[in-house]
Design a protein around this motif. Structure first.
Motif, short mmCIF file in Angstrom:
data_model
loop_
_atom_site.label_atom_id
_atom_site.label_comp_id
_atom_site.label_asym_id
_atom_site.label_seq_id
_atom_site.Cartn_x
_atom_site.Cartn_y
_atom_site.Cartn_z
N ILE A 137 0.74 -1.22 0.04
CA ILE A 137 -0.11 -0.11 -0.04
C ILE A 137 0.90 1.31 -0.10
O ILE A 137 0.51 2.19 -0.57
CB ILE A 137 -1.01 -0.08 1.23
N ILE A 138 2.12 1.11 0.75
CA ILE A 138 2.97 2.44 0.59
C ILE A 138 3.40 2.52 -0.87
O ILE A 138 3.60 3.58 -1.42
CB ILE A 138 4.01 2.10 1.76
N LEU A 139 4.04 1.29 -1.47
CA LEU A 139 4.63 1.47 -2.77
C LEU A 139 3.53 1.96 -4.02
O LEU A 139 3.89 2.91 -4.58
CB LEU A 139 5.11 0.13 -3.27
N ALA A 197 -4.42 -3.26 4.93
CA ALA A 197 -3.41 -1.89 5.30
C ALA A 197 -4.18 -0.82 4.39
O ALA A 197 -4.72 -1.03 3.47
CB ALA A 197 -1.80 -2.02 4.92
N ALA A 198 -4.09 0.30 5.28
CA ALA A 198 -4.21 1.72 4.26
C ALA A 198 -3.39 2.52 4.48
O ALA A 198 -2.50 2.62 5.68
CB ALA A 198 -5.74 2.16 4.90
N ASP A 206 1.76 13.11 0.52
CA ASP A 206 2.54 12.08 0.22
C ASP A 206 2.36 10.89 1.30
O ASP A 206 1.89 11.22 2.42
CB ASP A 206 4.16 12.57 0.30
N VAL A 207 2.78 9.71 0.95
CA VAL A 207 2.58 8.40 1.54
C VAL A 207 4.07 7.90 1.79
O VAL A 207 4.63 7.44 0.93
CB VAL A 207 1.52 7.64 1.07
N THR A 208 4.34 7.89 3.29
CA THR A 208 5.65 6.93 3.77
C THR A 208 5.21 6.07 4.84
O THR A 208 6.11 5.47 5.08
CB THR A 208 6.58 8.04 4.04
N SER A 209 4.00 6.22 5.11
CA SER A 209 3.87 5.09 6.18
C SER A 209 2.27 4.61 5.96
O SER A 209 1.61 5.23 5.14
CB SER A 209 3.69 6.09 7.61
N CYS A 210 1.82 3.60 6.85
CA CYS A 210 0.72 3.20 6.92
C CYS A 210 0.28 2.48 8.09
O CYS A 210 0.92 2.08 9.05
CB CYS A 210 0.41 2.08 5.66
#
Length: 264
Positions: A137-139, A197-198, A206-210
């Protein structure tokens, strides 16, 4: 490569499997001269990042101090603790905060529900880059250019082949996950474990965590992922909102404190 990067490469040589190394071993593994390796080791020891033990070296106490600081000050962790407890609830589940730096995905924090089966991964442990709900989900929210480079690198060791034989299929796979807004894995990282996961978004989008919720599907055959998906998504949205508000407040405060600013 800068000298700082070369010095920090020394730290990457240490792991649970390789807890100690001599300066000679460090020189050999990084293709350094013996004097250079000793100079790097001395600098790291002076900074407390390495510790000398009977002619060998191990990771130093400064890392413990820095980890304590992160636990107390990490904004993503601070805004995620309540959400993790909510996710774990009273069920046999484990809620996990996962983050990514470079091409590494690591376990940051977890909360266990009643009767949950502990994962083999603890704080600081690396997760497989192309396996599992959290990593995928992060990728899925990384730039296309980064995913292209990742495919080329992982194709050499066969990791990307499990997803697609070509880059277009690889990109399509992660685009579908991104559009879906969540990912469910089954026995991808650990046998008999399902993960949901979300993503967590920061103020810049930006997304670096979940957030991820895991459970043993053999021990809990009555658990339905359709029940957990909205719960995980709602908790991740709540964390994203809290994180964005916090970051925006810090930016506003920083702008106010800039020298030369005239108050209205």
């Amino acid at each position: 490569m800068s000298q700082l990067n070369k010095v920090l490469q020394v730290l990457d040589l240490f792991s649970a499997q390789v807890p100690t190394l001599t300066a000679e071993q460090i020189a050999q593994r990084l293709d350094l001269s013996r004097p250079t390796a000793f100079r790097y080791v001395r600098q790291l020891c002076d900074a407390g990042l390495l510790l000398s033990i009977s002619g060998s070296y191990a990771l130093g106490p400064r890392i413990i101090e820095l980890d304590c600081c992160i636990r107390l000050s990490d904004p993503i962790l601070a805004h995620s603790r309540d959400a993790l407890r909510t996710l774990a609830g009273t069920q046999a589940c484990m809620a996990v905060l996962v983050t990514m730096y470079g091409d590494q995905v690591i376990h940051v924090h977890s909360e266990s529900g009643h009767g949950s089966t502990e994962l083999q991964f603890s704080r600081g442990r690396r997760l497989p880059l192309l396996q599992g709900a959290a990593s995928k989900i992060i990728l899925a929210h990384q730039p296309v250019s980064r995913l292209r480079r990742l495919f080329q690198r992982c194709r050499e060791d066969g990791q990307a082949q499990a997803i697609s034989d070509d880059v277009s299929g690889f990109l399509k796979y992660f685009r579908m996950i991104r559009q879906q807004g969540f990912y469910v894995s089954r026995s991808e990282v650990e046998q008999d474990v399902t993960g949901v996961a979300a993503p967590i978004f920061n103020a810049s989008g930006d997304v670096t965590s979940c957030l991820s919720l895991t459970f043993n599907h053999d021990l809990n055959p009555d658990y339905e992922t359709d029940h957990f998906i909205p719960l995980v998504q709602n908790c991740a949205r709540d964390v994203s909102l809290r994180l964005s508000r916090s970051q925006n407040r810090l930016r506003a405060r920083s702008a106010q404190d800039q020298p030369g600013r005239l108050d209205a």
